[in-house]
Design a protein around this motif. Structure first.
Motif, PDB file in Angstrom:
ATOM      1  N   HIS A  39       0.770  -1.203   0.025  1.00 49.62           N
ATOM      2  CA  HIS A  39       0.014   0.044  -0.024  1.00 49.62           C
ATOM      3  C   HIS A  39       0.706   1.243   0.103  1.00 49.62           C
ATOM      4  O   HIS A  39       0.340   2.292  -0.319  1.00 49.62           O
ATOM      5  N   PHE A  65      10.653   5.191  -1.875  1.00 55.04           N
ATOM      6  CA  PHE A  65      10.532   3.545  -1.426  1.00 55.04           C
ATOM      7  C   PHE A  65      10.906   2.778  -2.454  1.00 55.04           C
ATOM      8  O   PHE A  65      10.376   2.672  -3.434  1.00 55.04           O
ATOM      9  N   PRO A 102       9.091  -4.219  -1.114  1.00 54.30           N
ATOM     10  CA  PRO A 102       9.613  -5.533  -0.636  1.00 54.30           C
ATOM     11  C   PRO A 102      10.576  -6.196  -1.218  1.00 54.30           C
ATOM     12  O   PRO A 102      11.467  -6.827  -0.782  1.00 54.30           O
ATOM     13  N   PHE A 133      13.634  -4.962  -0.672  1.00 52.13           N
ATOM     14  CA  PHE A 133      14.137  -5.111   0.822  1.00 52.13           C
ATOM     15  C   PHE A 133      14.993  -6.403   0.922  1.00 52.13           C
ATOM     16  O   PHE A 133      15.834  -6.598   1.879  1.00 52.13           O
ATOM     17  N   CYS A 189       7.514   1.218   5.419  1.00 53.94           N
ATOM     18  CA  CYS A 189       7.107  -0.122   5.670  1.00 53.94           C
ATOM     19  C   CYS A 189       6.550  -0.277   6.935  1.00 53.94           C
ATOM     20  O   CYS A 189       7.347   0.080   7.988  1.00 53.94           O
ATOM     21  N   ILE A 228       4.613  -2.918   8.227  1.00 52.25           N
ATOM     22  CA  ILE A 228       4.760  -4.354   8.477  1.00 52.25           C
ATOM     23  C   ILE A 228       3.288  -4.906   8.224  1.00 52.25           C
ATOM     24  O   ILE A 228       2.673  -5.571   9.180  1.00 52.25           O
ATOM     25  N   CYS A 283       1.481  -7.743   3.794  1.00 50.80           N
ATOM     26  CA  CYS A 283       0.492  -8.108   2.225  1.00 50.80           C
ATOM     27  C   CYS A 283       1.521  -8.484   1.440  1.00 50.80           C
ATOM     28  O   CYS A 283       1.217  -9.355   0.794  1.00 50.80           O
ATOM     29  N   THR A 320       8.334 -10.135   5.185  1.00 48.02           N
ATOM     30  CA  THR A 320       8.119  -9.272   6.112  1.00 48.02           C
ATOM     31  C   THR A 320       8.900  -9.856   7.583  1.00 48.02           C
ATOM     32  O   THR A 320      10.072  -9.270   8.092  1.00 48.02           O
TER      33      THR A 320
HETATM   34 FE1  F3S Z   1       4.361  -2.889   2.323  1.00 52.63          FE
HETATM   35 FE2  F3S Z   1       5.319  -5.698   2.893  1.00 52.63          FE
HETATM   36 FE3  F3S Z   1       5.892  -3.388   4.454  1.00 52.63          FE
HETATM   37  S1  F3S Z   1       3.460  -4.884   1.755  1.00 52.63           S
HETATM   38  S2  F3S Z   1       3.970  -2.109   4.129  1.00 52.63           S
HETATM   39  S3  F3S Z   1       6.659  -3.762   2.473  1.00 52.63           S
HETATM   40  S4  F3S Z   1       5.181  -5.395   5.139  1.00 52.63           S
END
Ligand code: F3S
Length: 248
Positions: free
Chosen positions: A155, A167, A170, A173, A202, A204, A207, A219
């Protein structure tokens, strides 16, 4: 037994589009990509669909099915009731090229900013020595097939185009976690994970983990450890003291 599947498929390009209704004959055991191929072969020859392996390993056929990012080749029609209408739309987080094909270059631009591995020198006998346990920790992250479902569902960028600058998402990351946990890595990438990749944005929601077709615990195993290391660095009294001294 076969049946007629009601589908709504997004048709259009970067200037706009809409959902088009189709009825596609399907067979038992088929997946959504089978239905799209049949639709393309029999009724909509100009339908743009990206796909390649049809085995859940290339990450090409990502789209949103009833609003959820999924691999169309791994989504069985039996997940839905036969009289249910299935809606297939392009990944929402990326610009549309045409129909179900999106421009995912955002991810590659972010990937360019991930630092390269800087391993410690080889041992005198020319080898690298690593504990098996340390090797295995990062192995999970390398299962990523770059389908970008996690990027589309997050989101932070899904609903906020203006967050894309700050940003990386994920999928990236995972790359920072891989570097941080690599047993031979000599660099410290915590500041880059925070300032360049925006891991702090993020919150957490997990999703990303839910949609990962490789079941990578993005995550829990990657993002949270990276966040913890970033926090450790920020609140390490020696780091704090160093930053005060060197700022003078
Ligand atoms: Fe996005 Fe995953 Fe974090 S959906 S808010 S990167 S836990």
């Amino acid at each position: 037994m076969g049946y007629d599947l009601n589908m709504k498929v997004w048709r259009g390009d970067e200037s706009g589009g809409d959902l088009a209704d189709y009825v596609v004959p399907v067979e038992e055991g088929e997946v959504v990509l089978d239905a799209l191929h049949r639709l393309q072969a029999t009724q909509a020859g100009d339908l743009a669909v990206r796909w390649n392996c049809k085995a859940g390993k290339c990450g090409s056929c990502s789209a949103e099915i009833n609003g959820k990012p999924r691999l169309t080749c791994m989504t069985r029609l039996s997940l839905f009731e036969p009289d249910e209408t299935i809606t297939v739309t392009p990944l929402r987080t990326f610009p549309v090229v045409r129909d179900l094909v999106t421009d995912v270059s955002y991810n590659y631009e972010k990937a360019k900013k991930v630092p390269a591995l800087s391993p410690e020198p080889r041992q005198p006998d020319g080898t690298y020595r690593m504990q098996q346990e340390d090797v295995e920790r990062g192995q999970e992250f390398r299962k990523c097939i770059e389908c970008f479902l996690c990027q589309s569902v997050c989101h932070v960028i899904r609903d906020h185009e203006d967050n894309k600058e700050a940003f990386s998402g994920p999928r990236l990351f995972l790359r920072y976690a891989e570097l941080e946990m690599h047993p031979l890595e000599t660099g410290d990438h915590r500041e880059a994970a925070k300032a360049e990749a925006g891991v702090g944005l993020c919150n957490i929601t997990k999703c990303c983990t839910e949609v990962c077709p490789e079941s990578i615990k993005i995550t829990d195993n990657a993002i949270i450890p990276v966040k913890e290391r970033v926090v450790d660095r920020s609140y390490d009294p020696l780091v704090w003291l160093g930053s005060k001294i060197f700022r003078r």
